[in-house]
Design a protein around this motif. Structure first.
Motif, PDB file in Angstrom:
ATOM      1  N   VAL A 150       5.162   1.247 -11.270  1.00 14.14           N
ATOM      2  CA  VAL A 150       5.410   0.001 -10.550  1.00 14.14           C
ATOM      3  C   VAL A 150       6.867  -0.407 -10.717  1.00 14.14           C
ATOM      4  CG1 VAL A 150       4.868  -2.465 -10.510  1.00 14.14           C
ATOM      5  CG2 VAL A 150       3.017  -0.791 -10.645  1.00 14.14           C
ATOM      6  N   LYS A 157       4.039   1.392  -0.991  1.00  7.90           N
ATOM      7  CA  LYS A 157       4.814   1.467  -2.245  1.00  7.90           C
ATOM      8  C   LYS A 157       3.979   2.043  -3.378  1.00  7.90           C
ATOM      9  CE  LYS A 157       6.503  -2.786  -2.562  1.00  7.90           C
ATOM     10  NZ  LYS A 157       7.111  -3.951  -3.202  1.00  7.90           N
ATOM     11  N   GLU A 200       4.382 -11.993 -10.532  1.00  2.77           N
ATOM     12  CA  GLU A 200       3.508 -11.201 -11.403  1.00  2.77           C
ATOM     13  C   GLU A 200       3.416  -9.783 -10.854  1.00  2.77           C
ATOM     14  OE1 GLU A 200       2.086 -11.780 -14.188  1.00  2.77           O
ATOM     15  OE2 GLU A 200       2.293 -13.952 -14.430  1.00  2.77           O
ATOM     16  N   GLN A 201       3.699  -8.835 -11.728  1.00  2.29           N
ATOM     17  CA  GLN A 201       3.590  -7.429 -11.351  1.00  2.29           C
ATOM     18  C   GLN A 201       2.816  -6.706 -12.438  1.00  2.29           C
ATOM     19  OE1 GLN A 201       7.863  -6.849 -11.032  1.00  2.29           O
ATOM     20  NE2 GLN A 201       7.593  -6.300  -8.873  1.00  2.29           N
ATOM     21  N   VAL A 202       2.190  -5.610 -12.040  1.00  6.22           N
ATOM     22  CA  VAL A 202       1.491  -4.811 -13.049  1.00  6.22           C
ATOM     23  C   VAL A 202       2.550  -4.056 -13.861  1.00  6.22           C
ATOM     24  CG1 VAL A 202      -0.096  -2.886 -13.394  1.00  6.22           C
ATOM     25  CG2 VAL A 202      -0.556  -4.592 -11.620  1.00  6.22           C
ATOM     26  N   PHE A 245      -7.139  -4.213   0.262  1.00  6.21           N
ATOM     27  CA  PHE A 245      -6.818  -5.646   0.362  1.00  6.21           C
ATOM     28  C   PHE A 245      -7.417  -6.140   1.672  1.00  6.21           C
ATOM     29  CE2 PHE A 245      -3.953  -6.855  -3.047  1.00  6.21           C
ATOM     30  CZ  PHE A 245      -3.656  -5.617  -3.604  1.00  6.21           C
ATOM     31  N   ASP A 248      -5.705   1.873   0.698  1.00  7.27           N
ATOM     32  CA  ASP A 248      -4.814   2.982   0.300  1.00  7.27           C
ATOM     33  C   ASP A 248      -5.511   3.858  -0.714  1.00  7.27           C
ATOM     34  OD1 ASP A 248      -4.340   2.146  -2.459  1.00  7.27           O
ATOM     35  OD2 ASP A 248      -3.183   0.464  -1.603  1.00  7.27           O
ATOM     36  N   ALA A 279       0.844  -1.200   0.000  1.00 11.32           N
ATOM     37  CA  ALA A 279       0.000   0.000   0.000  1.00 11.32           C
ATOM     38  C   ALA A 279       0.875   1.245   0.000  1.00 11.32           C
ATOM     39  CB  ALA A 279      -0.929  -0.027   1.204  1.00 11.32           C
ATOM     40  N   SER A 339      -6.930   1.099  -3.496  1.00 14.16           N
ATOM     41  CA  SER A 339      -7.269  -0.326  -3.388  1.00 14.16           C
ATOM     42  C   SER A 339      -7.535  -0.672  -1.928  1.00 14.16           C
ATOM     43  CB  SER A 339      -6.104  -1.206  -3.845  1.00 14.16           C
ATOM     44  OG  SER A 339      -5.506  -0.669  -5.003  1.00 14.16           O
ATOM     45  N   LEU A 359       2.469 -10.834  -2.640  1.00 12.59           N
ATOM     46  CA  LEU A 359       1.050 -11.206  -2.573  1.00 12.59           C
ATOM     47  C   LEU A 359       0.859 -12.725  -2.675  1.00 12.59           C
ATOM     48  CD1 LEU A 359      -0.778  -8.417  -4.603  1.00 12.59           C
ATOM     49  CD2 LEU A 359      -0.810  -8.827  -2.141  1.00 12.59           C
ATOM     50  N   ALA A 360       1.721 -13.340  -3.514  1.00  9.55           N
ATOM     51  CA  ALA A 360       1.620 -14.797  -3.645  1.00  9.55           C
ATOM     52  C   ALA A 360       1.846 -15.456  -2.280  1.00  9.55           C
ATOM     53  CB  ALA A 360       2.639 -15.300  -4.652  1.00  9.55           C
ATOM     54  N   GLY A 419      10.369  -4.216  -6.092  1.00  4.75           N
ATOM     55  CA  GLY A 419       9.428  -5.312  -5.809  1.00  4.75           C
ATOM     56  C   GLY A 419       9.926  -6.598  -6.415  1.00  4.75           C
ATOM     57  N   THR A 420       9.479  -7.692  -5.857  1.00  4.66           N
ATOM     58  CA  THR A 420       9.890  -9.011  -6.342  1.00  4.66           C
ATOM     59  C   THR A 420       8.745  -9.730  -7.029  1.00  4.66           C
ATOM     60  OG1 THR A 420       9.235 -10.014  -4.259  1.00  4.66           O
ATOM     61  CG2 THR A 420      11.520  -9.287  -4.447  1.00  4.66           C
ATOM     62  N   GLY A 421       7.524  -9.259  -6.800  1.00  5.91           N
ATOM     63  CA  GLY A 421       6.353  -9.960  -7.361  1.00  5.91           C
ATOM     64  C   GLY A 421       6.009 -11.222  -6.587  1.00  5.91           C
ATOM     65  N   LEU A 422       6.581 -11.342  -5.384  1.00 10.92           N
ATOM     66  CA  LEU A 422       6.307 -12.557  -4.602  1.00 10.92           C
ATOM     67  C   LEU A 422       5.438 -12.283  -3.376  1.00 10.92           C
ATOM     68  CD1 LEU A 422       9.781 -14.335  -4.601  1.00 10.92           C
ATOM     69  CD2 LEU A 422       7.714 -15.007  -5.818  1.00 10.92           C
TER      70      LEU A 422
HETATM   71  P1  ADP Z   1       5.777  -6.659  -5.415  1.00 13.56           P
HETATM   72  O1  ADP Z   1       7.006  -7.094  -4.714  1.00 13.56           O
HETATM   73  O2  ADP Z   1       5.951  -6.358  -6.808  1.00 13.56           O
HETATM   74  O3  ADP Z   1       5.037  -5.662  -4.642  1.00 13.56           O
HETATM   75  P2  ADP Z   1       3.558  -8.244  -4.828  1.00 13.56           P
HETATM   76  O4  ADP Z   1       3.284  -9.699  -5.050  1.00 13.56           O
HETATM   77  O5  ADP Z   1       3.489  -7.791  -3.429  1.00 13.56           O
HETATM   78  O6  ADP Z   1       4.925  -7.965  -5.448  1.00 13.56           O
HETATM   79  O7  ADP Z   1       2.568  -7.428  -5.696  1.00 13.56           O
HETATM   80  C1  ADP Z   1       2.332  -7.765  -7.043  1.00 13.56           C
HETATM   81  C2  ADP Z   1       1.869  -6.612  -7.815  1.00 13.56           C
HETATM   82  O8  ADP Z   1       0.585  -6.199  -7.429  1.00 13.56           O
HETATM   83  C3  ADP Z   1       2.703  -5.400  -7.613  1.00 13.56           C
HETATM   84  O9  ADP Z   1       3.848  -5.410  -8.457  1.00 13.56           O
HETATM   85  C4  ADP Z   1       1.750  -4.279  -8.001  1.00 13.56           C
HETATM   86  O10 ADP Z   1       1.722  -4.131  -9.381  1.00 13.56           O
HETATM   87  C5  ADP Z   1       0.419  -4.812  -7.565  1.00 13.56           C
HETATM   88  N1  ADP Z   1       0.026  -4.261  -6.266  1.00 13.56           N
HETATM   89  C6  ADP Z   1       0.166  -4.878  -5.062  1.00 13.56           C
HETATM   90  N2  ADP Z   1      -0.371  -4.104  -4.087  1.00 13.56           N
HETATM   91  C7  ADP Z   1      -0.848  -2.973  -4.702  1.00 13.56           C
HETATM   92  C8  ADP Z   1      -1.546  -1.811  -4.223  1.00 13.56           C
HETATM   93  N3  ADP Z   1      -1.804  -1.607  -2.916  1.00 13.56           N
HETATM   94  N4  ADP Z   1      -1.891  -0.870  -5.132  1.00 13.56           N
HETATM   95  C9  ADP Z   1      -1.615  -1.078  -6.438  1.00 13.56           C
HETATM   96  N5  ADP Z   1      -0.987  -2.130  -6.951  1.00 13.56           N
HETATM   97  C10 ADP Z   1      -0.601  -3.084  -6.079  1.00 13.56           C
END
Ligand code: ADP
Length: 993
Positions: A685, A629, A678-680, A721, A660, A627, A719, A695-696, A690-693
């Motif tokens: 971004v 970041k 997976e990242q957006v 969560f 956030d 949030a 967003s 949320l997983a 970020g590592t993309g790990l």
């Molecule tokens: P990262 O290390 O890239 O944050 P995450 O697995 O935590 O990896 O998140 C994956 C992707 O989800 C992020 O790269 C971002 O694009 C998107 N994301 C996660 N949290 C948010 C949020 N609060 N607002 C917007 N995008 C988010």
């Protein structure tokens, strides 16, 4: 057709009636005879009487004539004139006749006879005397005659005659009286006997009448019944679904029921057989040939035989309707056929059903034979009764080789024979067998696997008749299973290899990384001297790069552990509020740096959360750091915790929502971002580290707790969560909520008390005295909570439900994790000497005074011997040693170090430090060996050990260390984790003390 007869009179009754009538007749005859006799007798008497009266009259008349004769005598004697003698002559003529009649008229045996004889004799004598006197007068004159008269003889004779007459009159008088009474008595007798006999006869006749009228009533009744049953019989015949007609002895129907009329469409009444056949011709079924007349059932029955034919048909419009006909004769008493009853049934429907059944059974047989699976049946000994073609083809046998010859076990491999023997009797009892896998042997000796399902076919009484078994050839399934098993084993091996690789790699990577981060932190803190701005910036970059790398390694490792099913949760009960504040605290610096407002909203009085505390914090950290970041400066991030009411079938849960005002996530990305790496894809971004790990991992950690995570978002607006997890993730026993002042800093007291009221009271006292309290209800729970929560003090009741409080005390004091916790005993008994010898700090006797209790607790907490002054750090990595040394020295510990296991043991035993901080992975003698060696030595046993390692400690390893070490901390978790774990273990650093 039989009409019930009137019931005949019973023979005995008939006999009685006959007897009654005979008696009545006998009585009447006897009475008649007797009465007649009596009357006859009466008549005889009356006759007699009349006779006697007549004689008496005759006698009197004779006497009167005698007197007349005497009168004549006297006249003649006196006058001597013949005219005066005239009466005498008249009387004499009449008297002679009368006397003769009297003499003749008296019957023999007549009692009057002597008197009559005497009367006659004397009268004759008198007459003679008179004649003599008259003669004398005539001859000798008056005087002679007078003297003859005067002699008195005539007088005497007259007197005698008179007296005999008088006697006879008297007798007659008496006789009449006797006769009258005789007549009266015989008349009365006749009347009596007539009355008696008449009444008897009337009685008998009345009795007979009653019997006869009763019999007649009965007859009438049974006739009515017979009529009624006849009516009913006809009604029944009318209602019968089969056609019935009844003929007379000549074969002419006189009755046809409704079904019959419907069947032939007309009334057959009074037609002769040829007429019937002419109007309703019958045929041999399935042909156009007329039915042979001599075989017609009616004809057979008319000849006296019973008949049943089923091959007869009748034309009905276009159709030929098959009929089934029964005929039976009714014989009269003389053996002649009086009537014939013919029953006709339309069997078209039945024939159709039979045909359909036949077709169906042929179809079933076809299915049975051709089915793609095997079918067979065995009897209760296992002998094969039938088997289908498919199964025969599999086995390579002909039917005749198998049915009645082979036993099912003849078709099995030896091991399958064994299995069959084990299951067959159970199958016969239960009646069903599911998925039994066996090996069949073909005729050529090769074998193949099959799966058998069977049900039992039983007799009505329940005796097992045979099985109905279906057999599937599972060769292909077996092959597929084998392939799958090999694939799975390969995958597991690969996974194992991957996990091993990752574990080794991460250890190798983390060890230098710890140094990078640790020393950068120290540089940043200017512990090694002041830094220029540039240097600080560079160090900052090194630090953030290092941390990111460490995060990546940790995440990868965690994910691989979860994937391999090796991630174990260490559940404890903790307050949500505290954990949330700690998490918020961790990210607050970051938020500040990015000029974000960080808000925390926690619903008051949330239940204790039972979960893996570090993992929950990791979840919170991941969501919060995302949030932060992905929100531009000036935005707002909020962490809210609330209780979600339980949904049906679910338990009560906790919702942790991180909101956030950031960049938001497009709908198409909302699911994808929970996948690994997976990242957006956006410039913003990409600029974030970020590592993309994250949320997983978050999703997987929640899943491990039985929870889940979801996102709601609006692009450009922000967003939310939402993580959900149950308050009690997995069973961990019962903790009462920690009571006491807010915040986690107040000393925690474990109240061991099985009585609810007493526990509430003590918790209340504790809260009032500024302590936090948690309750254990049993000795077992007390030991566990003491280990998990490491309270600052324990209040222990001696009388517990499950075990003795003194035993709990000695176990607490015997385990290194809990030995240091002061115990205040609260008891109804006073055996304080024993208590103190077991290590109790205080002994209070119930009832408890509030002030005495809080004072004792306060004393115990203050006197806690948790202050460690000397610490020995053991690690083979000099950088790690230096880092740990600097952490602990800062806390006021007197630090010494050892770089290998062997040295560590020697130093520990000689120096007896207050605390040993031990690495596990060391060449040669490793950390496990050190723990073992110290435990084995009485001098080393009391030294508290804290494991600080970069190794991933497995559940087994943790278990092997349990009871011997205070806690295990990961090196990577850094300084705070190390110090936190020491605090939790009850070790008070000198600085903090
Ligand atoms: P990262 O290390 O890239 O944050 P995450 O697995 O935590 O990896 O998140 C994956 C992707 O989800 C992020 O790269 C971002 O694009 C998107 N994301 C996660 N949290 C948010 C949020 N609060 N607002 C917007 N995008 C988010």
């Amino acid at each position: 057709m039989r009409v019930p007869e009137a019931k005949a009179l019973p023979a005995s009754l008939r006999r009685e009636i006959r007897l009654g009538f005979s008696l009545a007749i006998v009585v009447l005859v006897a009475t008649g005879v007797t009465a007649v006799q009596a009357i006859r007798r009466s008549y005889a008497r009356i006759e007699e009487r009349a006779l006697a009266r007549q004689r008496l009259t005759d006698l009197r008349r004779a006497f009167r004539f005698l007197l007349y004769a005497e009168t004549g005598q006297r006249g003649f004697l006196l006058t001597g004139r013949e005219s005066f003698a005239e009466p005498y002559r008249v009387a004499l003529d009449s008297l002679v006749l009368r006397l003769a009649a009297l003499q003749a008229g008296s019957p023999p045996g007549d009692q009057d006879a002597p008197h009559v004889q005497a009367f006659v004799r004397l009268t004759h004598a008198k007459l003679a005397h008179i004649a003599a006197t008259i003669a004398l007068r005539r001859s000798q004159g008056l005087a002679a005659a007078a003297s003859a008269v005067e002699s008195g003889r005539g007088e005497a004779l007259m007197d005698s005659v008179r007296s005999h007459l008088a006697t006879l009159e008297d007798e007659r008088e008496r006789g009449v009286v006797a006769l009258d009474s005789q007549v009266r008595s015989s008349g009365a007798f006749a009347v009596r006997i007539t009355v008696v006999a008449g009444s008897l006869a009337v009685l008998l006749l009345v009795a007979a009448l009653v019997v006869i009228s009763r019999d007649m009533a009965r007859r009438e009744e049974s006739q009515a019944k017979a009529r009624e049953s006849e009516v009913r019989l006809f009604q029944l015949l009318e209602a019968l679904p089969v056609a019935v007609f009844v003929t007379d002895g000549a074969g002419k129907p006189y009755y046809t029921n409704r079904a019959m009329q419907e069947l032939v469409g007309a009334d057959l009444a009074n037609l002769s057989v040829p007429e019937i056949l002419e109007r309703h011709p019958v045929f041999l079924v399935g042909t156009d040939q007329p039915y042979p007349a001599d075989r017609l059932p009616l004809v057979t029955a008319l000849a006296g035989g019973r008949a049943h034919v089923a091959d007869l048909a009748q034309r009905m419009g276009e159709r030929m309707v098959p009929l089934e006909v029964w005929a039976s004769p009714v014989l009269a008493g003389d053996g002649r056929v009086s009537s014939v009853i013919v029953v006709v049934s339309d069997v078209e429907e039945q024939r159709r059903t039979e045909r359909e059944l036949r077709e169906l059974s042929e179809e079933l047989a076809d299915l049975y034979e051709q089915a793609p699976c095997g079918y067979h049946s065995v009897d209760d000994t296992g002998a094969i009764l039938r088997i289908n073609r498919t199964e025969l083809a599999w086995l390579g046998y002909e039917r005749d080789d198998v049915v009645g010859r082979l036993h099912i076990t003849d078709l099995l491999t030896p091991s399958s024979r064994q299995r069959f023997a084990e299951t067959f009797s159970g199958f016969k009892e239960r009646g069903a067998l599911r998925n039994l896998e066996l090996e069949f042997v073909r005729r050529d000796g090769t074998s193949f696997p099959v799966m058998v399902n069977a049900t039992a076919v039983r007799e009505a009484q329940g005796r097992f008749l045979m099985s109905r078994s279906s057999v599937q050839d599972i060769t292909e399934r077996r092959l597929a299973e084998d392939a799958a098993r090999v694939a799975k084993e390969n995958a597991e091996a690969a996974n194992h290899a991957k996990s091993d690789f990752l574990a080794k790699m991460s250890h190798e990577l983390r060890t230098p990384l710890n140094s990078v981060i640790g020393f950068s932190e120290m540089l940043e803190d200017e512990a090694a001297g002041p830094l220029s701005d540039r240097q600080r910036r560079y160090v900052g970059n090194v630090l953030s790069g290092g941390r990111q790398l460490l995060q990546l390694i940790n995440d990868v490792l965690d994910l691989s552990k979860i994937e391999a099913g090796r991630m174990e949760l260490r559940r404890t009960g903790f307050e949500v509020a505290t954990a949330i504040h700690e998490a918020a605290e961790t990210v607050s610096v970051l938020a500040r740096e990015r000029q974000l407002t960080l808000g925390v909203e926690v619903e008051p009085e949330l239940p204790l959360l039972i979960a893996d505390r570090p993992k929950v914090k990791q979840i919170l950290y991941n969501l919060l750091s995302n949030a932060i970041k992905y929100t531009r400066p000036g935005g707002r991030v909020t962490l809210a915790a609330r209780r979600l009411p339980p949904l049906p079938g679910r338990e009560e849960g906790l919702e942790l929502a991180v909101t956030d005002t950031g960049i938001g996530i497009a709908p198409e990305d909302r699911e994808r971002i929970f996948q690994e790496f997976e990242q957006v894809d956006s410039a913003f971004v990409r600029r974030q580290q970020g590592t993309g790990l994250g949320l997983a991992l978050t999703r997987r950690l929640l899943a491990l707790h039985g929870g889940r995570v979801a996102v709601e978002s609006e692009l450009g607006r922000g967003s939310v969560f939402r993580a959900w997890l149950p308050f009690r993730a997995g069973a961990v026993g019962t903790y009462d909520a920690v009571a006491g002042p807010d915040g986690g800093s107040a000393p925690l007291v474990l109240v061991v008390e099985d009585d609810d009221a007493a526990a509430q009271l003590l918790l209340h006292y504790l809260a009032a005295a500024g302590f936090r309290g948690v309750r254990a209800t049993s000795g077992g729970e007390a030991l566990r909570l003491a280990r998990e929560l490491r309270p600052d003090a324990i209040s222990l009741d001696i009388l517990l439900g499950d075990r003795d409080g003194l035993e709990v005390l000695s176990r607490l004091k015997g385990a290194p994790e809990t030995a240091a916790i002061p115990v205040v005993v609260v008891s109804v008994t006073d055996t304080r000497e024993l208590g103190f010898s077991l290590g109790a700090a205080e002994w209070l006797v119930k009832p408890i005074q509030r002030d005495a209790f809080s004072a004792a607790i306060r004393r115990a907490v203050a006197a806690a011997p948790g202050v460690a002054r000397s610490v020995l750090i053991v690690d083979d990595d000099p950088a790690a040693l230096e880092l740990l040394e600097s952490y602990l020295a800062d806390e006021g510990f007197r630090v010494s170090t050892a770089s290998g296991g062997r040295e560590a043991i020697a130093r520990a035993l000689s120096e007896r430090p207050d605390l040993l901080v031990l690495d596990l992975l060391m060449p040669g003698v490793n950390g496990f060996d050190v723990v073992k060696a110290l435990q084995a030595d009485p001098r080393g046993r009391g030294i508290p050990i804290l494991i600080c390692t970069a190794k991933d400690v497995t559940a087994e390893e943790r278990e092997s260390l349990r009871g011997s070490v205070l806690a295990v901390v990961a090196k990577a978790d850094g300084r705070e984790a190390l110090l936190g774990e020491l605090a939790r273990a009850g070790v008070r650093s000198p600085g903090a003390a």
